[in-house]
Write an enzyme that holds these catalytic residues in place. Structure first.
Site, PDB file in Angstrom:
ATOM      1  N   CYS A  26       1.154  -1.090  -0.099  1.00  0.00           N
ATOM      2  CA  CYS A  26       0.309   0.133  -0.307  1.00  0.00           C
ATOM      3  C   CYS A  26       1.075   1.341   0.127  1.00  0.00           C
ATOM      4  CB  CYS A  26      -0.745   0.464   1.004  1.00  0.00           C
ATOM      5  SG  CYS A  26      -2.040  -1.545   1.504  1.00  0.00           S
TER       6      CYS A  26
ATOM      7  N   HIS B  50      -1.559   6.501   1.994  1.00  0.00           N
ATOM      8  CA  HIS B  50      -1.622   4.794   3.477  1.00  0.00           C
ATOM      9  C   HIS B  50      -1.385   6.106   4.938  1.00  0.00           C
ATOM     10  CE1 HIS B  50      -1.116   1.701   4.731  1.00  0.00           C
ATOM     11  NE2 HIS B  50      -0.206   2.355   5.662  1.00  0.00           N
TER      12      HIS B  50
END
Ligand SMILES: *[C@@H]1O[C@H](CO)[C@@H](O)[C@H](O)[C@H]1NC(C)=O
Ligand SMILES: *[C@@H]1O[C@H](CO)[C@@H](O)[C@H](O)[C@H]1NC(C)=O
Ligand SMILES: *[C@@H]1O[C@H](CO)[C@@H](O)[C@H](O)[C@H]1NC(C)=O
Ligand SMILES: *[C@@H]1O[C@H](CO)[C@@H](O)[C@H](O)[C@H]1NC(C)=O
Ligand SMILES: *[C@@H]1O[C@H](CO)[C@@H](O)[C@H](O)[C@H]1NC(C)=O
Ligand SMILES: *[C@@H]1O[C@H](CO)[C@@H](O)[C@H](O)[C@H]1NC(C)=O
Length: 531
Positions: free
Chosen positions: A68, A122
């Site tokens: 991510c 993120h």
């Protein structure tokens, strides 16, 4: 009538070139292309499929790293993980790599209102615990109140009434904390933004165009979704893949899916680390809940698009839907992201351009393309579509606003005019490992920077994937092409599931040497000459 339409299209294009076009940028966490518009017969995604009908579906789009934070920071800055020096979750590029301009920051500087809803950057250190505020966004990023329960023991099943921290997690919404789920809150916030925008637009004609980024959190694990979506996906429909771990691939390529093993339902299976397979019956429930989670997100996306339409914004908004990376669903006996296999790095990418191109779309012969796209291409593409193109980063000079990808507007134009265009040859991705043998600690799936000793570089052309795992120095952050740990070569024309490593097959020597050279020379050499 024809003349009127022509005039109308011209006007739209005119406004479009003035940068009055809005963008709705949808990022679906951990979504591989299990979508109807990608010909996945098991998926139920009517809303995303409808979106794809008004746009272009990119069949060969790839993330730069199947994790991510590195992937998101990479596409939001259009810099490769090697430039950001982020392969884990624990650094913020402005402090460690360079004060690089992000896509939303760039649009904000060019007159856009930029808004973040849900998981866009993120969260945590990699975005300075602030979604890169104050640089990227015009207002404080929205995060759902129920996010704090995202890992709470809330999953129940018939055999176990005690709520648990499971992987497979269908739930009844009324019994959830605050009576909702994070992605429902995200879609409500997006709809509210669009409705407020419409009201402001009526009051004040000179409003700024918007860049609305909406980050859905599912189908990231836990696979927590409203229970009713199971009805769209009866268990009988699913079967585990036969694509097991191939004998002649180095274990350095394997990701032992540690985050799945930490879930209570998986722990109860007592699987031996790292190679014992998920049993068929349980594996089917993972598939069922992954597909159900995707149908759930599809429904929420449909609601946002409906709001775009009722707000009268649909024809003036380009919608882009993608993911941060793919996900293995049992292929190679693997689960999750964390690898260099096609299933982990390939992402869905749909660019919907209603209004502007509606005439051209009905006449375009195809709306699917095999042109190779890298997620780092999104920033220069959106920049060009907004009327403010940016350049490719110069080779030996550091600039804060430039791109390590290229705009794929030429591909869009070629499709709309039924033409072909010379395009890039390969997509580049990478994945780090702490060692060649899968381990829990350090975690082979998610090594921290100081634990990385091997970097796996991979490229995908239209027909092949070549991967080289080479020595990596975590102090100087350099890779050593003289120390090859292992390599892999897959021929996608014969072997789409990457089951036959042809790297030692002499029939493939020429192609292997060619691809190895291309990989070693890097992304810049794969760009078309005229770029
Ligand atoms: C283009 O923009 C102008 C001024 O912003 C507006 O008056 C006009 O209606 C727009 N045209 C279209 C077709 O949206
Ligand atoms: C980084 O860029 C931002 C935005 O352009 C600027 O405000 C800030 O001062 C820069 N920081 C440094 C350390 O140069
Ligand atoms: C990161 O956040 C900290 C704490 O809010 C702040 O002091 C620092 O300036 C931020 N870093 C950058 C590069 O903006
Ligand atoms: C796993 O191990 C536990 C404790 O040894 C045992 O009670 C349980 O039945 C085992 N489960 C399975 C699926 O083998
Ligand atoms: C968008 O514009 C086209 C004409 O270019 C029109 O036919 C269509 O109804 C419009 N759609 C919406 C939702 O406004
Ligand atoms: C690897 O195994 C596959 C079949 O499992 C075989 O087709 C292929 O040739 C093998 N490759 C090498 C390098 O031995």
């Amino acid at each position: 009538m024809r003349e009127v339409l022509k005039y109308f299209t011209l006007l739209l294009l005119f406004n479009f070139s003035l940068g009055k076009t809005n963008f709705l940028f949808i990022i679906v966490d951990d979504l591989r292309p299990v979508l109807g518009c990608y010909s996945d017969g098991k998926s139920v995604t009517p809303n995303i499929d409808r979106l794809a009908k008004n746009g272009i579906t990119f069949n060969k789009a790839y993330a730069q790293q199947a994790l991510c934070a590195p992937s998101r920071n990479s596409f939001l800055t259009s810099r490769r993980p090697d430039t950001l020096r982020l392969y884990d979750f624990y650094s913020y590029w402005r402090q460690t790599a360079g004060n690089f301009t992000t896509l939303p920051q760039y649009l904000k500087n060019h007159g856009y209102m930029t808004v973040s809803i849900g998981k866009v950057f993120h969260p945590g250190i990699s975005s300075n615990n602030s979604d890169d505020s104050p640089y990227s966004w015009s207002r404080e990023a929205f995060h759902p109140a129920t996010n704090r329960y995202k890992d709470s023991p809330l999953c129940t099943s018939d055999s176990n009434k005690l709520p648990a921290r499971n992987l497979v997690c269908p739930v009844d919404i009324p019994s959830m904390p605050l009576g909702t789920l994070p992605d429902i809150e995200n879609s409500e916030a997006a709809k509210k933004f669009l409705n407020d925008y419409k009201i402001n637009l009526k009051k004040n004609n000179g409003d700024k165009p918007f860049f609305l980024a909406v980050g859905f959190e599912k189908p990231h694990i836990p696979l927590k979704h409203p229970r009713e979506y199971l009805r769209l996906h009866p268990l009988e429909k699913f079967k585990l893949t036969d694509y097991y771990w191939p004998d002649n691939v180095s274990s350095v390529a394997y990701n032992p899916w540690t985050d799945l093993r930490e879930r209570e339902d998986v722990r109860k299976l007592n699987l031996t680390f790292p190679w014992e397979k998920i049993p068929e019956d349980f594996g089917k429930t993972i598939l069922q809940s992954y597909y159900s989670s995707v149908s759930y997100i599809d429904q929420l996306i449909g609601e946002i698009i409906a709001e775009l339409t009722t707000s009268g914004l649909y024809n003036n908004t380009i919608v882009i839907l993608t993911s941060d990376h793919g996900w293995s669903l049992g292929e190679h006996s693997q689960w999750g992201k964390y690898s260099n296999f096609d299933v982990a790095v390939r992402v869905p990418l749909i660019v919907s351009l209603p209004g502007h191109y509606s005439n051209n779309f009905s006449s375009a012969k195809k709306i699917k393309t095999n042109a190779i796209i890298e997620l780092v291409d999104l920033f220069p593409t959106i920049a060009e579509l907004s009327g403010n193109p940016i350049d490719v980063c110069p080779e030996n000079k550091s600039e804060i606003t430039c791109s390590e990808g290229i705009s794929f507007v030429p591909v869009i134009n070629a499709i709309l005019h039924n033409k072909t265009v010379k395009w890039k040859r390969a997509a580049f991705s990478q994945y780090p490992r702490p060692g060649a043998i899968p381990t829990w600690s350090p975690n082979s799936d998610k090594p921290r920077l100081h634990q990385i000793t091997i970097m796996g570089y991979t490229l995908r052309t239209k027909s092949h994937r070549y991967t080289a795992w080479i020595k990596f120095d975590n102090v100087t952050l350099t890779s050593d092409w003289n120390t090859l740990i292992a390599d892999e070569l897959y021929d996608h024309t014969l072997d789409p599931h990457e089951m036959m490593n042809q790297v030692n097959n002499t029939d493939y020597l020429t192609i292997k040497n060619k691809l190895k050279k291309l990989l070693k020379n890097g992304w810049r050499q794969s760009f078309p000459r005229h770029m």
